[in-house]
Scaffold this motif. Structure first.
Motif, PDB file in Angstrom:
ATOM      1  N   LEU A 283      -0.997   6.586   0.179  1.00  0.00           N
ATOM      2  CA  LEU A 283      -1.961   5.919   0.614  1.00  0.00           C
ATOM      3  C   LEU A 283      -3.308   6.292   0.258  1.00  0.00           C
ATOM      4  O   LEU A 283      -4.372   5.788   0.547  1.00  0.00           O
ATOM      5  CB  LEU A 283      -2.027   6.138   2.165  1.00  0.00           C
ATOM      6  N   GLY A 284      -3.377   7.295  -0.571  1.00  0.00           N
ATOM      7  CA  GLY A 284      -4.803   7.762  -1.009  1.00  0.00           C
ATOM      8  C   GLY A 284      -5.628   8.175   0.279  1.00  0.00           C
ATOM      9  O   GLY A 284      -6.780   8.113   0.360  1.00  0.00           O
ATOM     10  N   LEU A 285      -4.964   8.789   1.238  1.00  0.00           N
ATOM     11  CA  LEU A 285      -5.523   9.261   2.375  1.00  0.00           C
ATOM     12  C   LEU A 285      -6.809  10.283   2.058  1.00  0.00           C
ATOM     13  O   LEU A 285      -6.640  11.371   1.308  1.00  0.00           O
ATOM     14  CB  LEU A 285      -4.852  10.069   3.532  1.00  0.00           C
ATOM     15  N   GLU A 286      -7.959  10.030   2.692  1.00  0.00           N
ATOM     16  CA  GLU A 286      -9.244  11.082   2.535  1.00  0.00           C
ATOM     17  C   GLU A 286      -9.400  11.491   3.852  1.00  0.00           C
ATOM     18  O   GLU A 286      -8.942  11.251   4.999  1.00  0.00           O
ATOM     19  CB  GLU A 286     -10.405  10.095   2.337  1.00  0.00           C
ATOM     20  N   ASN A 287      -9.452  13.116   3.733  1.00  0.00           N
ATOM     21  CA  ASN A 287      -9.898  13.659   4.748  1.00  0.00           C
ATOM     22  C   ASN A 287      -8.717  13.923   5.951  1.00  0.00           C
ATOM     23  O   ASN A 287      -9.304  13.831   7.063  1.00  0.00           O
ATOM     24  CB  ASN A 287     -11.088  13.210   5.446  1.00  0.00           C
ATOM     25  N   PHE A 288      -7.438  13.577   5.521  1.00  0.00           N
ATOM     26  CA  PHE A 288      -6.678  13.889   6.551  1.00  0.00           C
ATOM     27  C   PHE A 288      -6.182  15.287   6.857  1.00  0.00           C
ATOM     28  O   PHE A 288      -6.026  16.164   5.755  1.00  0.00           O
ATOM     29  CB  PHE A 288      -5.443  12.984   5.950  1.00  0.00           C
ATOM     30  N   GLN A 292      -4.049  15.568  13.047  1.00  0.00           N
ATOM     31  CA  GLN A 292      -4.076  14.116  13.427  1.00  0.00           C
ATOM     32  C   GLN A 292      -2.837  13.687  13.533  1.00  0.00           C
ATOM     33  O   GLN A 292      -2.710  12.561  14.232  1.00  0.00           O
ATOM     34  CB  GLN A 292      -4.782  13.232  12.212  1.00  0.00           C
TER      35      GLN A 292
ATOM     36  N   TYR B 187      -6.737   2.698  11.154  1.00  0.00           N
ATOM     37  CA  TYR B 187      -6.558   2.902   9.790  1.00  0.00           C
ATOM     38  C   TYR B 187      -7.529   2.061   8.850  1.00  0.00           C
ATOM     39  O   TYR B 187      -7.543   0.962   9.072  1.00  0.00           O
ATOM     40  CB  TYR B 187      -5.219   2.370   9.361  1.00  0.00           C
ATOM     41  N   ASN B 190     -10.686   1.842   1.830  1.00  0.00           N
ATOM     42  CA  ASN B 190     -12.068   1.709   1.289  1.00  0.00           C
ATOM     43  C   ASN B 190     -11.649   0.814  -0.051  1.00  0.00           C
ATOM     44  O   ASN B 190     -10.751   1.176  -0.632  1.00  0.00           O
ATOM     45  CB  ASN B 190     -12.385   3.155   0.990  1.00  0.00           C
ATOM     46  N   PHE B 247      -1.524  -1.511   3.806  1.00  0.00           N
ATOM     47  CA  PHE B 247      -2.190  -1.009   2.521  1.00  0.00           C
ATOM     48  C   PHE B 247      -1.978  -1.826   1.399  1.00  0.00           C
ATOM     49  O   PHE B 247      -3.011  -2.257   0.586  1.00  0.00           O
ATOM     50  CB  PHE B 247      -1.676   0.391   2.391  1.00  0.00           C
ATOM     51  N   VAL B 262     -10.066   2.271  -3.276  1.00  0.00           N
ATOM     52  CA  VAL B 262     -10.511   3.864  -3.670  1.00  0.00           C
ATOM     53  C   VAL B 262      -9.914   4.954  -2.812  1.00  0.00           C
ATOM     54  O   VAL B 262      -9.999   6.116  -2.972  1.00  0.00           O
ATOM     55  CB  VAL B 262     -11.944   3.906  -3.750  1.00  0.00           C
ATOM     56  N   GLY B 263      -9.254   4.627  -1.567  1.00  0.00           N
ATOM     57  CA  GLY B 263      -8.951   5.548  -0.828  1.00  0.00           C
ATOM     58  C   GLY B 263      -8.608   4.753   0.692  1.00  0.00           C
ATOM     59  O   GLY B 263      -8.859   3.770   0.863  1.00  0.00           O
ATOM     60  N   SER B 264      -8.014   5.625   1.537  1.00  0.00           N
ATOM     61  CA  SER B 264      -7.906   5.134   2.929  1.00  0.00           C
ATOM     62  C   SER B 264      -7.884   6.258   3.676  1.00  0.00           C
ATOM     63  O   SER B 264      -8.091   7.637   3.356  1.00  0.00           O
ATOM     64  CB  SER B 264      -6.540   4.209   2.969  1.00  0.00           C
ATOM     65  N   GLU B 265      -8.072   5.948   5.068  1.00  0.00           N
ATOM     66  CA  GLU B 265      -8.280   7.085   6.184  1.00  0.00           C
ATOM     67  C   GLU B 265      -7.663   6.638   7.379  1.00  0.00           C
ATOM     68  O   GLU B 265      -7.703   5.426   7.992  1.00  0.00           O
ATOM     69  CB  GLU B 265      -9.843   7.324   6.256  1.00  0.00           C
ATOM     70  N   ILE B 266      -7.252   7.710   8.186  1.00  0.00           N
ATOM     71  CA  ILE B 266      -6.574   7.598   9.319  1.00  0.00           C
ATOM     72  C   ILE B 266      -7.640   7.996  10.243  1.00  0.00           C
ATOM     73  O   ILE B 266      -8.095   9.133  10.242  1.00  0.00           O
ATOM     74  CB  ILE B 266      -5.234   8.197   9.577  1.00  0.00           C
ATOM     75  N   ILE B 267      -8.164   7.446  11.355  1.00  0.00           N
ATOM     76  CA  ILE B 267      -8.965   7.986  12.570  1.00  0.00           C
ATOM     77  C   ILE B 267      -8.258   8.202  13.580  1.00  0.00           C
ATOM     78  O   ILE B 267      -7.458   7.559  14.386  1.00  0.00           O
ATOM     79  CB  ILE B 267     -10.183   6.787  12.937  1.00  0.00           C
ATOM     80  N   GLY B 268      -8.533   9.515  14.049  1.00  0.00           N
ATOM     81  CA  GLY B 268      -7.931   9.967  15.227  1.00  0.00           C
ATOM     82  C   GLY B 268      -6.491  10.235  15.070  1.00  0.00           C
ATOM     83  O   GLY B 268      -5.804  10.550  13.910  1.00  0.00           O
TER      84      GLY B 268
END
Lengths: 300, 300
Positions: A283-288, A292, B187, B190, B247, B262-268
């Motif tokens: 998923l190319g997760l950033e800052n994971f 979490q 989720y 980017n 995704f 360019v990427g992805s992120e999970i919040i919380g």
């Protein structure tokens, strides 16, 4: 989870046939505060019992020492036959750091258990893997070579003096290897070919010993009933060689033979981090952060 | 884990500024057997407190009811201002089944808590989401429309009779929505473009309301400091619409604009199953079961 630190332990006992004895060996792992029995399975051909448990270091130490006592009392290696190599009533006891524990703490625990079983049961102990006191003692197969029968003489050699206990094979219980190691992940990648030669070549190219990935052991295997082959992998440190890296490298190597991956499989248990890191890669997760993950927080 | 069933609860309280009051509201969640406070964060602009806790149904019920009592006593909505819409001292209490619990059990728990807070604090309660007693009450925004101020009249309408408690707004604590729902995963994906119009078009194509995936809410968002845009997604049921599917669909839709991910992120927080299922997809895992995840076994 009320436990702060969690260590996993996978003791192997040389009794896979007598269910009553197996029950007695496993009994010390039941109903104990700070210890949880996850699984145990006996194999009649191997004549071997593999137990998987987790616990807090202190409680785990006590329960394991107790079970070793039961096994020493019940198992006579002079009467033992089975396909699996073995050198003692308790053949090997690995400790694996799982949560809030370092490898150093797992090593410390392994030495504590080693000292206790040597003292209480007059059992010679070899420290192995990360706990080994010399490079030639790291590998379990090297330590065990000669098995119970050969150990009578081997243990008298200067380079095979035990780390704890008498320099003499226990008359019925033999010797035991105790140590700390990383979690193993048994991971197989299935190929679109029935040609074992190709599977073997791919296995060689991805494994450490032949120039592949540092923490990968691999071999080619035939799956006759499915008419395919597989690269059967042992991931010896998934925190350094990630699961996805082994998977993608098999794909890359397979390409040269016009072979594709038809699937993969995990055998037995896998720490969640190994798979979550894999998801994070794709998923190319950033800052994971593992913080979490809801279950990681619940277990804190 | 000694808990058999685990339910998550994320109560929202209308106090985000007075740290002393916040402490008092959170106090019932501390040091209780069967309840674990995972997180709480207050937002001064929103003037709102969001608490995340997990627990056994029985213990969770008691702690939540106690905290509602504290909030009703301390918070006066007549004095409350903030950016976030709200209709009560306790605005909303969702219950989320996590382990060994069905949605039915979470619904049952929500109704039990609803009955208790109505009885003990004379608070009108609307059951929402999966606990809703009519389709027009499922959506929280619909229930809350008019907020505390408008609720004085709204609650007298036949279609907005509360499910528990008096058909009259509590003079200081307003009303509360209580219900069961699936875990939400926040989720974001980017994109390589700074063109918000493109991000918005992609968001529309993947979200349910415009013909996309059933359990996806999405909108385009600018990330000005990075000079990119993002598809900001709320996954409302990751067990049915998998993370990887959202995704990959964003990737497919982006292609038409020559845009890449360019990427992805999970919040919380995210349940481990959402990511493990994603790993399982990319590795093509065969016959994999969550029972093979070490931590799932430890928590059993």
């Amino acid at each position: 989870m009320s436990w702060n630190k969690i260590i996993e332990c996978v003791p192997n006992f040389s009794e896979g046939r007598d269910l009553e004895k197996i029950d007695q060996i496993v009994a010390p792992f039941r109903g104990k505060v700070g210890v949880k029995l996850l699984d145990y399975s006996n194999d009649e051909d191997h004549n071997r019992l593999v137990v998987t448990l987790v616990g807090e270091p202190e409680a785990l130490c006590e329960a394991v020492v107790e079970a070793v006592g039961v096994a020493v009392r019940l198992i006579d290696l002079n009467q033992h036959t089975g396909q699996h190599p073995r050198m003692g009533a308790v053949d090997v006891i690995p400790f694996i750091p799982i949560k809030n524990t370092s490898m150093e703490e797992a090593i410390e625990l392994s030495k504590k258990v080693a000292a206790k079983v040597a003292e209480l049961f007059n059992l010679p102990v070899f420290l192995y893997e990360k706990s080994a006191t010399a490079p030639h003692r790291e590998n379990l197969a090297s330590v065990r070579k000669g098995e119970f029968e050969g150990m009578a003489e081997k243990i008298k050699l200067p380079e095979w003096q035990p780390d704890f206990g008498p320099a003499e094979r226990h008359p019925t219980a033999g010797t035991v290897a105790i140590g700390a190691r990383m979690p193993l992940v048994a991971y197989n990648v299935n190929l679109s070919t029935d040609n074992l030669e190709i599977a073997t070549k791919i296995a060689k190219n991805v494994r450490h010993i032949n120039g592949g990935l540092r923490y990968v052991k691999a071999m080619g295997v035939e799956l006759k009933e499915r008419n395919i082959t597989q690269v059967s992998i042992n991931m010896t440190d998934y925190t350094r060689t990630a699961l996805y890296r082994a998977f993608e490298l098999v794909r890359i190597e397979a390409r040269r033979y016009g072979v594709t991956i038809v699937g993969s499989e995990i055998i037995g248990l896998v720490p969640m981090e190994a798979l979550i890191d894999t998801a994070s890669y794709y998923l190319g997760l950033e800052n994971f952060s593992m913080q979490q993950v809801l279950e990681a927080r619940i277990m804190e």
